[in-house]
Design an enzyme around this catalytic site. Structure first.
Site, PDB file in Angstrom:
ATOM      1  CG  ASP A  36       0.216  -0.497  -7.240  1.00 15.45           C
ATOM      2  OD1 ASP A  36      -0.043  -0.371  -8.184  1.00 15.45           O
ATOM      3  OD2 ASP A  36       1.135   0.522  -6.852  1.00 15.45           O
TER       4      ASP A  36
ATOM      5  CB  ALA B 201      -0.756  -0.388   1.484  1.00 12.07           C
ATOM      6  CB  ALA B 202       4.193   2.324   1.258  1.00 14.07           C
ATOM      7  N   PRO B 203       3.405   4.325  -0.705  1.00 13.08           N
ATOM      8  CG  PRO B 203       2.988   6.881  -2.162  1.00 13.08           C
ATOM      9  CD  PRO B 203       3.223   4.908  -2.311  1.00 13.08           C
TER      10      PRO B 203
ATOM     11  N   GLY C 181      -1.738   6.754  -1.862  1.00 11.69           N
ATOM     12  CA  GLY C 181      -2.567   6.857  -2.859  1.00 11.69           C
ATOM     13  C   GLY C 181      -3.517   6.438  -3.158  1.00 11.69           C
ATOM     14  CE  LYS C 182      -1.636   2.357  -7.983  1.00 17.82           C
ATOM     15  NZ  LYS C 182      -0.862   2.908  -7.743  1.00 17.82           N
TER      16      LYS C 182
ATOM     17  CB  CYS D 237       4.572   2.189 -12.039  1.00 18.87           C
ATOM     18  SG  CYS D 237       5.117   1.148 -10.629  1.00 18.87           S
TER      19      CYS D 237
END
Length: 459
Positions: free
Chosen positions: A173, A105-107, A109-110, A226
Site C-alpha cells: 500500500d 503498514a502504518a498506521p 488499518g490494513k 490512495c
C-alpha cells in the site's frame, strides 16, 4: 475546496465528461467508517448503534465514526478506517496459516484487517520505515489483540535481504501523492505539483522491486494507492507486468467500482482487472488496487526461511534481545500457571526486561530491526513478573483462572488510572472484563484493586 489549476486541467483532460462530477466530489464531506474485530468474542453494540449502515463490500465494515475514548475502541473491538481503504484487505484476502507481509503498514488499518482475515493464524510481518509511525502501528496491532504479528522498522531494501522468496502474500500500500485523500486531508494539496506523481511512481517502483524479491513463486502481490494519478496506478501496474513474470488477477467489483483504465497505462487490456474507487461513483475516498500472481508453484519454496545475513546497521544499534534466563522463566511460569494456565507458549525471548512470544514461522530475528517481536507478554521487575496490556487484549475471559467483572463506571475509573475498591474476590492478578470486553489487568490486594493500565494511555 481550492484545487491546483494544473490538477484540475489534468483531470479534465483525462476524465472528459466525467470531470465535472469528479471535481465536484471534492466539495462533499469526507466519508468515515470502522471495522469490527472478529478476533474478539462479541459485537461492539454501542458503536454499531451509532453507525450509518453496513459497507457492502466489507463483511465487518460499517459507515460511521468511532469514539476514541469508548470502551469499544480502547478494548480493540473496533478500528476506525476510511471505507474505500477497507477494500484493500478484502482483495489481499489472506488465509489462516499463511506468511503475509504488509510492507508499508502504518498506521495499521490494513494490518489489523489482514490478521483478522487470517484468524490470527500464521505469520504477519507488518513493516514501516519511519520509526514514529512504526510505533503507532505496533500500538494498533496490540490493541487489536494480534498474537501472530511482528512489527518491523526497516527499509524495503534491507528487508529483501532477510526474507528471500518467503511470503505467500505481500501488500504494498505504497506511499503516494495522496490525491484520493485531499478532501479528508486537505494539507496534502500543499505538497502536490504536476511532477509529484511521477516522483512518487519512481519511489513506488523501488519498493515493488524489493517486494518481488520476497514473494514466493505462486504467491500474490497486491499493489494499492490512495491516488488517482495514472503514473502511480495503471502505469506502475503495467511496469510490473512488463518487468516480472506476473499475471493480473481479477478483482470483484461492487456497484460504484470502476475498472482500471488501460488507456491511462500502456494500453494493455489486462489493466481493466484492477479496480478504481472514485468518490463521485462510490461512498468513500479515492483508491486504486491491482492484484498479481507470480508464476510458479508455491511448493517450490515452501521451506524458505529468513536469511541469516549479517546486518551492520543493526549490529551498531546494539540489540538487547536474548534468550530468557532460568530465573525469568520461573517467574513467568509461576504467573502463567496461576493466572493464564491455558496459554500455549511458542518461543519466549526478552528485550531487556520485556518478555515476548515470537510467532511460529520465523526463528531468528537477531539481525532485524524489530519493534514488536510477536505478543508482548509482560515485564520482569525485581523478583516478580507484571503482565502486559497486550496480553490481556489478546485474551478471552475463559482463558484465565482469574476474571474480575467491573461495571462501566469502574472501567472509567480504571482508564483514568484510579485504584478500585472491590468487595470479595480472589487475591492476586485479575483479568478485568467490562460488558464482555477484556480491558486490562489489575492486582487485588485485600479490597483494593491496584491499577496496571499503562500511564501513557490513561484519560
Amino acid at each position: 475546496m481550492k484545487l491546483p489549476t494544473a490538477f484540475i486541467e489534468k483531470y479534465r483532460q483525462l476524465l472528459g465528461d466525467e470531470a465535472d462530477a469528479f471535481l465536484a466530489s471534492f466539495d462533499q464531506p469526507s466519508c468515515s467508517g470502522f471495522r469490527i474485530n472478529p478476533l474478539k468474542n462479541g459485537q461492539p453494540t454501542a458503536t454499531i448503534k451509532t453507525a450509518q449502515g453496513k459497507i457492502e463490500y466489507v463483511a465487518d465494515g460499517w459507515f460511521g465514526k468511532v469514539d476514541g475514548k469508548s470502551l469499544d475502541h480502547t478494548a480493540g473491538w473496533v478500528y476506525s478506517q476510511e471505507p474505500s481503504a477497507m477494500y484493500v484487505g478484502e482483495v489481499v484476502d489472506p488465509k489462516p496459516g499463511e506468511r503475509v507481509l504488509d510492507l508499508c503498514a502504518a498506521p495499521g488499518g490494513k494490518s489489523t484487517h489482514l490478521i483478522a482475515k487470517m484468524h490470527d493464524e500464521g505469520l504477519l510481518v507488518a513493516n514501516e520505515i519511519f520509526r514514529k509511525r512504526a510505533n503507532i502501528l505496533a500500538e494498533n496491532l496490540e490493541r487489536w489483540g494480534a498474537k501472530h504479528a511482528i512489527v518491523m522498522n526497516e527499509s524495503p531494501a534491507e528487508l529483501e535481504k532477510q526474507f528471500p522468496q518467503f511470503f505467500d502474500r505481500i501488500l504494498v500500500d505504497a506511499p503516494c501523492s495522496g490525491e484520493g485523500m485531499f478532501r479528508k486531508e486537505p494539507a496534502g494539496i500543499e505538497y502536490w505539483t504536476p511532477d509529484y506523481p511521477s516522483e512518487c511512481a519512481n519511489r513506488q517502483q523501488k519498493i515493488l522491486s524489493s517486494a518481488m524479491k520476497m514473494l514466493k513463486p505462486g504467491g500474490t502481490l497486491v499493489y494499492s494507492t490512495c491516488t488517482f494519478a495514472p503514473e502511480e496506478d495503471e502505469q506502475n501496474a503495467a511496469w510490473l507486468l512488463d518487468n516480472y513474470d506476473l499475471t493480473m488477477e481479477p478483482i470483484q467489483k461492487y456497484p460504484g467500482m470502476d475498472d482500471g483504465r488501460p488507456e491511462w497505462g500502456n494500453g494493455n487490456p489486462e489493466l481493466t482487472k484492477a479496480v478504481r474507487l472514485f468518490p463521485h461513483h462510490l461512498k468513500g475516498e479515492g483508491h486504486f488496487i491491482a492484484k498479481f500472481r507470480l508464476q510458479g508453484n508455491l511448493s517450490e519454496t515452501a521451506g524458505s526461511k529468513p536469511s541469516a545475513k549479517k546486518n551492520k546497521k543493526n549490529r551498531k544499534k546494539g540489540n538487547s534481545r536474548s534468550a530468557i534466563t532460568k530465573e525469568q522463566r520461573e517467574l513467568f511460569e509461576k504467573f502463567a500457571q496461576e493466572t493464564m494456565p491455558s496459554y500455549q507458549v511458542n518461543h519466549l525471548l526478552t528485550y531487556g526486561d520485556q518478555l515476548y512470544d515470537l510467532p511460529k514461522g520465523i526463528d531468528d530475528i537477531s539481525q532485524m530491526t524489530v519493534l514488536r517481536p510477536g505478543l508482548h507478554l509482560g515485564t520482569f521487575k525485581k523478583n516478580r513478573f507484571e503482565p502486559a496490556l497486550a496480553w490481556a487484549l489478546a485474551s478471552q475471559p475463559d482463558e484465565t483462572a482469574n476474571v474480575l467483572i467491573i461495571d462501566h463506571d469502574q472501567w472509567r475509573q480504571y482508564v483514568h488510572g484510579d485504584t478500585l475498591s472491590i468487595s470479595g474476590g480472589k487475591p492476586g492478578w485479575q483479568l478485568l472484563v467490562c460488558e464482555g470486553h477484556v480491558c486490562g489487568w489489575g492486582k487485588l490486594v485485600g479490597q483494593t484493586l491496584k491499577n496496571f493500565y499503562p500511564k501513557g494511555l490513561r484519560f
